[in-house]
Design an enzyme around this catalytic site. Structure first.
Site, short mmCIF file in Angstrom:
data_model
loop_
_atom_site.label_atom_id
_atom_site.label_comp_id
_atom_site.label_asym_id
_atom_site.label_seq_id
_atom_site.Cartn_x
_atom_site.Cartn_y
_atom_site.Cartn_z
N ASP A 57 0.86 -1.19 0.18
CA ASP A 57 -0.01 0.15 -0.03
C ASP A 57 0.94 1.19 0.19
OD1 ASP A 57 -2.22 1.82 0.69
OD2 ASP A 57 -1.35 1.69 2.75
N PHE A 58 0.44 2.42 -0.19
CA PHE A 58 1.26 3.66 -0.33
C PHE A 58 0.94 4.42 0.81
CE2 PHE A 58 2.10 8.13 -1.55
CZ PHE A 58 3.27 7.94 -1.88
N ASP A 59 -0.14 5.12 0.96
CA ASP A 59 -0.27 6.05 2.38
C ASP A 59 -0.59 5.17 3.51
OD1 ASP A 59 -0.81 8.91 1.14
OD2 ASP A 59 -2.26 7.43 -0.10
N ASP A 238 -1.83 -0.91 5.94
CA ASP A 238 -2.29 -0.42 7.29
C ASP A 238 -3.76 0.14 7.46
OD1 ASP A 238 -2.38 3.38 7.06
OD2 ASP A 238 -2.20 2.13 5.37
#
Length: 302
Positions: A57-59, A238
């Site tokens: 994932d990124f953020d 997350d």
């Protein structure tokens, strides 16, 4: 508004609750997954990295959460760590709710050799500097037209704002005086609007997103594993939108693909830590883990 799903099982229970971090093991400095499947997958990832897919994932995972997502930036050192990993792994990928090109630009992900970025939960694909994407469904235009008035009418406190992602729209409350109250006021109206538009409501960390149905990170991850013929998979996330990817890893295990799920932990979401094989303290912890994994792979290959 949909409630966070609970994914804990007896195998995943760990002393200290969902935010407890995994302890280093032996002399290699790597934390030990809390599940047998996770431990087996980590060993396979280390010994056969060329047959593995590492996805993130990124953020909140590669980049710390910030008040305004337009200001997002990767954790210092983490892109360099991905680039080093890409030299050893079969595939390195990012799967994000953002537009693919946006994630590449914000993260400088084009510095990672051969990386694939799947944006909008898999509806877009960036690779080799090009983006491929289908047209968004018409419901997105309906939401774009009605959402500002709906937010104003909801009584949500000042600081609540709308992010137009092109294929989806998100309402952020992190900058509001009372973020939780804003989410409470918006939950019902946004769910009703999404139903009329034929879209899905995706709750997250101080945000509610209205996005097309039929795409999620689990389907995107599974498709990429199949495309690349990966025998081992690593996925780190997350937030609630990452749980379908965790579920996909479990399903892939049943098909003979070893898999490790990693939570970049926060105090805002507990369900992801409950579901993970391995928990690290946010993007900084993930950057450290990647460095140790790369070092261990090189050591085994020497």
């Amino acid at each position: 508004m949909p409630q966070p799903r609970q994914h804990g099982t007896p195998e995943r229970n760990r002393p200290g609750g969902p935010h407890a971090q995994n302890e280093p093991t032996g002399g290699n400095g790597l934390p030990e997954p809390t599940t047998p499947n996770g431990r087996a997958a980590l060993e396979a990832l280390l010994t056969e990295p060329a047959r593995a897919l590492f996805a993130f994932d990124f953020d909140g995972t590669l980049a710390p959460i910030v008040a305004d997502p337009r200001d997002s930036a990767p954790q210092p050192g983490i892109v360099a760590a991905l680039a080093e990993l890409a030299e050893l792994a079969g595939t390195v990928a990012v799967i994000t709710g953002r537009g693919a090109a946006t994630a590449v630009d914000l993260g400088g992900l084009d510095r990672v050799p051969g990386i694939t970025v799947l944006g909008h939960y898999g509806a877009e694909r960036w690779s080799d500097g090009r983006v491929a994407a289908a047209e968004p469904p018409p419901g997105v235009s309906l939401v774009r037209a009605e959402l500002p008035g709906l937010v104003d009418a909801s009584g949500a406190p000042e600081g609540t704002w709308i992010e137009d992602k092109g294929r989806s729209l998100a309402v952020h409350t992190r900058r509001a005086a009372d973020p939780d109250r804003a989410l409470e006021l918006l939950g019902g109206p946004l769910t009703e609007l999404a139903e009329r538009a034929g879209l899905k409501v995706e709750p997250g960390r101080m945000v509610i997103e209205l996005r097309p149905q039929g795409v999620d990170k689990g389907a995107a991850l599974t498709s990429l594993v199949e495309e690349r013929g990966a025998l081992h998979v690593f996925y780190a996330g997350d937030d609630l939108g990452d749980l379908p990817a965790f579920e996909a890893v479990a399903a892939l295990r049943a098909r003979g693909v070893s898999g490790l799920t990693v939570c970049s932990s926060s105090e805002e979401v507990t369900a992801v830590a409950d579901a993970a094989d391995l928990v690290v303290p946010g993007p900084a912890g993930l950057a450290e883990l990647l460095g140790r994994v790369t070092e261990r792979i090189r050591g085994l290959a020497a």
